[in-house]
Design a protein around this motif. Sequence first.
Motif, PDB file in Angstrom:
ATOM      1  N   GLY A 107     -43.880  94.682  31.143  1.00 23.06           N
ATOM      2  CA  GLY A 107     -43.337  94.355  29.830  1.00 23.06           C
ATOM      3  C   GLY A 107     -43.588  92.907  29.449  1.00 23.06           C
ATOM      4  N   VAL A 108     -43.453  92.006  30.407  1.00 21.23           N
ATOM      5  CA  VAL A 108     -43.736  90.586  30.152  1.00 21.23           C
ATOM      6  C   VAL A 108     -45.204  90.413  29.785  1.00 21.23           C
ATOM      7  CG1 VAL A 108     -43.875  88.307  31.235  1.00 21.23           C
ATOM      8  CG2 VAL A 108     -41.843  89.726  31.574  1.00 21.23           C
ATOM      9  N   ARG A 109     -46.094  91.089  30.526  1.00 19.79           N
ATOM     10  CA  ARG A 109     -47.531  91.005  30.234  1.00 19.79           C
ATOM     11  C   ARG A 109     -47.836  91.540  28.834  1.00 19.79           C
ATOM     12  NH1 ARG A 109     -51.305  94.578  30.092  1.00 19.79           N
ATOM     13  NH2 ARG A 109     -50.096  96.176  31.148  1.00 19.79           N
ATOM     14  N   LEU A 110     -47.248  92.673  28.487  1.00 21.30           N
ATOM     15  CA  LEU A 110     -47.481  93.260  27.166  1.00 21.30           C
ATOM     16  C   LEU A 110     -46.920  92.367  26.059  1.00 21.30           C
ATOM     17  CD1 LEU A 110     -46.683  96.978  28.008  1.00 21.30           C
ATOM     18  CD2 LEU A 110     -48.914  96.069  27.318  1.00 21.30           C
ATOM     19  N   THR A 111     -45.765  91.752  26.312  1.00 23.09           N
ATOM     20  CA  THR A 111     -45.185  90.843  25.327  1.00 23.09           C
ATOM     21  C   THR A 111     -46.123  89.673  25.069  1.00 23.09           C
ATOM     22  OG1 THR A 111     -42.940  91.444  25.976  1.00 23.09           O
ATOM     23  CG2 THR A 111     -43.205  89.350  24.842  1.00 23.09           C
ATOM     24  N   ARG A 112     -46.680  89.130  26.134  1.00 18.17           N
ATOM     25  CA  ARG A 112     -47.630  88.008  25.989  1.00 18.17           C
ATOM     26  C   ARG A 112     -48.881  88.442  25.238  1.00 18.17           C
ATOM     27  NH1 ARG A 112     -46.606  85.625  32.002  1.00 18.17           N
ATOM     28  NH2 ARG A 112     -44.645  84.586  31.498  1.00 18.17           N
ATOM     29  N   ALA A 121     -50.324  98.130  22.563  1.00 12.12           N
ATOM     30  CA  ALA A 121     -49.499  97.304  23.449  1.00 12.12           C
ATOM     31  C   ALA A 121     -48.025  97.391  23.054  1.00 12.12           C
ATOM     32  CB  ALA A 121     -49.981  95.852  23.421  1.00 12.12           C
ATOM     33  N   LEU A 122     -47.749  97.361  21.761  1.00 16.61           N
ATOM     34  CA  LEU A 122     -46.367  97.449  21.292  1.00 16.61           C
ATOM     35  C   LEU A 122     -45.755  98.804  21.632  1.00 16.61           C
ATOM     36  CD1 LEU A 122     -44.079  96.015  19.820  1.00 16.61           C
ATOM     37  CD2 LEU A 122     -44.997  96.920  17.674  1.00 16.61           C
ATOM     38  N   SER A 123     -46.535  99.862  21.483  1.00 18.36           N
ATOM     39  CA  SER A 123     -46.057 101.203  21.821  1.00 18.36           C
ATOM     40  C   SER A 123     -45.734 101.308  23.311  1.00 18.36           C
ATOM     41  CB  SER A 123     -47.110 102.238  21.435  1.00 18.36           C
ATOM     42  OG  SER A 123     -46.703 103.524  21.810  1.00 18.36           O
ATOM     43  N   GLU A 124     -46.613 100.757  24.145  1.00 22.00           N
ATOM     44  CA  GLU A 124     -46.354 100.750  25.588  1.00 22.00           C
ATOM     45  C   GLU A 124     -45.087  99.965  25.899  1.00 22.00           C
ATOM     46  OE1 GLU A 124     -49.371  99.970  28.600  1.00 22.00           O
ATOM     47  OE2 GLU A 124     -50.886 100.247  27.034  1.00 22.00           O
ATOM     48  N   LEU A 125     -44.935  98.823  25.246  1.00 24.79           N
ATOM     49  CA  LEU A 125     -43.759  97.984  25.467  1.00 24.79           C
ATOM     50  C   LEU A 125     -42.482  98.728  25.078  1.00 24.79           C
ATOM     51  CD1 LEU A 125     -42.631  95.252  26.308  1.00 24.79           C
ATOM     52  CD2 LEU A 125     -43.096  94.431  23.992  1.00 24.79           C
TER      53      LEU A 125
END
Length: 79
Positions: free
Chosen positions: A41-46, A13-17
Amino acid sequence: MTRKAEKPDFEHALSELESLVVRLEQGDLPIEDALASFEQGVRLTRECQTILQQAEQKVQLLTEQDGEIHANDFPNREE
């Protein structure tokens, strides 16, 4: 066999973000694509925040002794 129901992976998730941030910072995405990327990005941050909170709770449970939480310093790994 695919792993659709697998828990989210923090590193993935961090890599995608990070990739989304790079694309957004380039500034050449059409507004619709930029908005979709921002939403992702908001979804991945959560997701990352949830994973980190769960890890923090687990560490807290593991360090709890006699009903009290004891702060334990991690050893310095610098060489």
